[in-house]
Design a protein around this motif. Sequence first.
Motif, PDB file in Angstrom:
ATOM      1  N   ASP A 142       0.811  -1.216   0.000  1.00 16.91           N
ATOM      2  CA  ASP A 142       0.000   0.000   0.000  1.00 16.91           C
ATOM      3  C   ASP A 142       0.844   1.265   0.000  1.00 16.91           C
ATOM      4  O   ASP A 142       0.297   2.365  -0.136  1.00 16.91           O
ATOM      5  CB  ASP A 142      -0.918   0.006   1.225  1.00 16.91           C
ATOM      6  CG  ASP A 142      -1.944  -1.119   1.168  1.00 16.91           C
ATOM      7  OD1 ASP A 142      -2.196  -1.611   0.055  1.00 16.91           O
ATOM      8  OD2 ASP A 142      -2.464  -1.497   2.236  1.00 16.91           O
ATOM      9  N   GLU A 144       2.568   2.567   2.470  1.00 20.81           N
ATOM     10  CA  GLU A 144       2.397   3.354   3.680  1.00 20.81           C
ATOM     11  C   GLU A 144       3.716   3.620   4.392  1.00 20.81           C
ATOM     12  O   GLU A 144       3.839   4.597   5.131  1.00 20.81           O
ATOM     13  CB  GLU A 144       1.428   2.638   4.637  1.00 20.81           C
ATOM     14  CG  GLU A 144       0.016   2.530   4.082  1.00 20.81           C
ATOM     15  CD  GLU A 144      -0.901   1.776   5.017  1.00 20.81           C
ATOM     16  OE1 GLU A 144      -2.027   2.252   5.230  1.00 20.81           O
ATOM     17  OE2 GLU A 144      -0.479   0.726   5.539  1.00 20.81           O
ATOM     18  N   SER A 390      -8.625   6.435  -4.638  1.00 21.74           N
ATOM     19  CA  SER A 390      -8.760   5.149  -3.946  1.00 21.74           C
ATOM     20  C   SER A 390     -10.040   4.420  -4.325  1.00 21.74           C
ATOM     21  O   SER A 390     -10.120   3.190  -4.224  1.00 21.74           O
ATOM     22  CB  SER A 390      -8.719   5.365  -2.431  1.00 21.74           C
ATOM     23  OG  SER A 390      -9.758   6.248  -2.032  1.00 21.74           O
ATOM     24  N   THR A 391     -11.056   5.139  -4.777  1.00 21.25           N
ATOM     25  CA  THR A 391     -12.331   4.512  -5.152  1.00 21.25           C
ATOM     26  C   THR A 391     -12.498   4.342  -6.656  1.00 21.25           C
ATOM     27  O   THR A 391     -13.567   3.923  -7.114  1.00 21.25           O
ATOM     28  CB  THR A 391     -13.497   5.364  -4.616  1.00 21.25           C
ATOM     29  OG1 THR A 391     -13.412   6.680  -5.170  1.00 21.25           O
ATOM     30  CG2 THR A 391     -13.456   5.440  -3.099  1.00 21.25           C
ATOM     31  N   THR A 395      -7.220   1.602  -9.284  1.00 19.94           N
ATOM     32  CA  THR A 395      -6.636   0.797  -8.206  1.00 19.94           C
ATOM     33  C   THR A 395      -6.965  -0.687  -8.365  1.00 19.94           C
ATOM     34  O   THR A 395      -6.208  -1.546  -7.903  1.00 19.94           O
ATOM     35  CB  THR A 395      -7.150   1.300  -6.856  1.00 19.94           C
ATOM     36  OG1 THR A 395      -8.593   1.289  -6.856  1.00 19.94           O
ATOM     37  CG2 THR A 395      -6.669   2.719  -6.603  1.00 19.94           C
ATOM     38  N   HIS A 402      -0.177   4.526  -7.678  1.00 20.52           N
ATOM     39  CA  HIS A 402      -0.379   5.580  -6.683  1.00 20.52           C
ATOM     40  C   HIS A 402      -0.633   6.892  -7.417  1.00 20.52           C
ATOM     41  O   HIS A 402      -0.100   7.131  -8.507  1.00 20.52           O
ATOM     42  CB  HIS A 402       0.845   5.732  -5.771  1.00 20.52           C
ATOM     43  CG  HIS A 402       1.180   4.489  -5.012  1.00 20.52           C
ATOM     44  ND1 HIS A 402       0.538   4.110  -3.863  1.00 20.52           N
ATOM     45  CD2 HIS A 402       2.114   3.523  -5.253  1.00 20.52           C
ATOM     46  CE1 HIS A 402       1.038   2.985  -3.415  1.00 20.52           C
ATOM     47  NE2 HIS A 402       2.003   2.590  -4.245  1.00 20.52           N
ATOM     48  N   CYS A 403      -1.427   7.736  -6.810  1.00 23.00           N
ATOM     49  CA  CYS A 403      -1.697   9.074  -7.350  1.00 23.00           C
ATOM     50  C   CYS A 403      -0.810  10.060  -6.610  1.00 23.00           C
ATOM     51  O   CYS A 403      -1.064  10.398  -5.446  1.00 23.00           O
ATOM     52  CB  CYS A 403      -3.173   9.423  -7.177  1.00 23.00           C
ATOM     53  SG  CYS A 403      -3.637  11.023  -7.899  1.00 23.00           S
TER      54      CYS A 403
END
Length: 681
Positions: A142, A144, A390-391, A395, A402-403
């Motif tokens: 992800d 993160e 993300s929606t 994805t 990734h944006c």
Amino acid sequence: IHPLEAPFRLPWASPGMLQVEMDPPLGSSISVSWTQGDPRKVIYPTDSRGQFCGQKGTSNEQKPYLFYFNIMKCASPLVLLEFQCPTTQICVSKCPDRYITFLQASSIDHTATQELKYYQQFCVPEFTDLKKVSDTPEVLKDGECPAMLTPSKPLARRCLPAINSKKGVIMVGNATTFDDGSGSGKKRNVTELLEGFSMQKLFQDFLSSSICRGLVISMVISLVFIVLLRFLAGIMIWVMIVLVILVLGYGIFHCYMEYAHLKGQTGSDVSLMELGFQTDFRVYLHLKQTWLAFMIILCIMEVIIILLLIFLRKRILIAVALIKEASRAIGHIMTSLLFPLCTFFLLCLCIAYWASTAVFLSTSNEAVYKVFSDTECQYAGTTCKPETFSTSNITKLCPGAHCLFAFYGGETAYHQYLIVFQIFNTFMFFWLANFVIALGQVTLAGAFASYYWAFKKPDDMPAFPLFSSFGRALRYHTGSLAFGSLILAIIQVIRVILEYLDHKLKASDNMFAKFLLTCFKCCFWCLEKFIKFLNRNAYIMIAIYGTNFCTSARNAFSLLMRNIIRVAVLDKVTDFLFFLGKILIVGSVGILAFFFFTQRIKLIQDTAPTLNYYWVPILTVMVGSYLIAHGFFSVYAMCVDTLFLCFLEDLERNDGSTEKPYFMSSHLRKLLKKTNKQTDA
């Protein structure tokens, strides 16, 4: 003396006046840039969400540095020029100071909590659930947290690897290898981090070297050379002429010896036409026909130079006398050597205004986000919105995408005018810069003309000739200078547009368009050189007589055309002498810098800094010394040109009688066999 021509006051009008006189959108370019531009986009680094690092009043106020998740993706010179890498970036309070992977930080032992808290500050702000640490692949997938941390140092507010070397071994921090955090356990060499990060080492060398000392030395050498030129100008010119003749003579002798050596060898009789074109040019040196051609060319050049010296010996003597006279004029007006500093300061103001306006214009755009993916993705490089990314379906189709923030831009109608605003801003920069240069030329020309037209030198000169000339230029000749600068600025902007079109047509196969564009570039280059030459002499006539620009340009051009041989001889002799002086200064300073930065001078060996690339400060010192020498010699060249035009005017307007005596020096009158009846009596 003519008053200020009012129609040419535009460059110094206030922004409000510009908006009134210009049609939109050009007239509003300045107001648009300063009202809608945001210089924080340049001052502060921007993270992947378009937020500034270290800006007061934001959540990142205590986080002034930009941290890259995967610094290896930034190891490209093109990426460094864009200041944006295809990896997640966050703002941090300090750069990492140790090697550690996410697997090591999340390992289960008694130090896990401390290591994880240290590691957490380099994760995205949303990563607050420490229980999620156990699912390491999901966290890294992800994006993160970074896979590893590398010891880094801040450079331009960006965390870059702390590269150093000890005894020839490249290290980052105190290690020569690192774990890339992939979980394979394989160690990688730190030299892989060096690709693309040479700019960091160059910047460190630039800051740690003693460049200012070299520039001061070049300034001292330039002053000494100009002082020596006053007493040795004649000797230096004749020595250089003799050296040129001797060098050409040796070249003829060497070509003859090579021709005689190859005359009896097999294969040397092949003609150039039979041999054809060869990529290895050393093949031609084994042919006697090549050396015969060289010998004939050098003989022709030698004969031409000797004939020119025979027929133009008197004009060369005049050129030497004018150079000596210029040295005396500078000796009486020593402040003229410091006047280029004033011109340089004004040019810096013009550059600062142009650069700040360009920055405000370029930062008046909106933040643009694009899709970055480590795997193949059809949506890679397309624009996106972080709020809805993300929606979106991207994805699902590209799980690793990734944006991220890419740059500042936009496709609205307003942003399409920005290129026009930038062209107008560039045009204003050229106009102001040319005006500053013209102001300096008129000021120096007026000061040196006051020396020449003083009958009793220096008693009849003004008390402060340079200051008086500067005041006259600002009070009476501003419009003429603006008009001459406007003509030159228009030509320069056209050249910039042609260069832009040439860059766009490089991938085109239209040969006719390329040929036509090349012809236009050549023509406008020649036109710019001619206008600069014409403006320079027109400014001298403005300083002498106070006439407007067009009248001064016409009179100067007619005067030079009536004395074209004298102009050619004087121009080439002085240009060659000044070029030799610049090369002498740059070469001597470069040699001193080489021995200093390579620690080959034992007396000051301990004071020399240890550098990664010693050629960085050496080239910087050489370029700086050339600019300093060019500044000093530009004053000298302006003095020679001014005295030359005054000399030609003196010959045409005066006859040596009591009513019209010559103003030239006694040495020049002796060379020309001219006399002043009153002074001789």
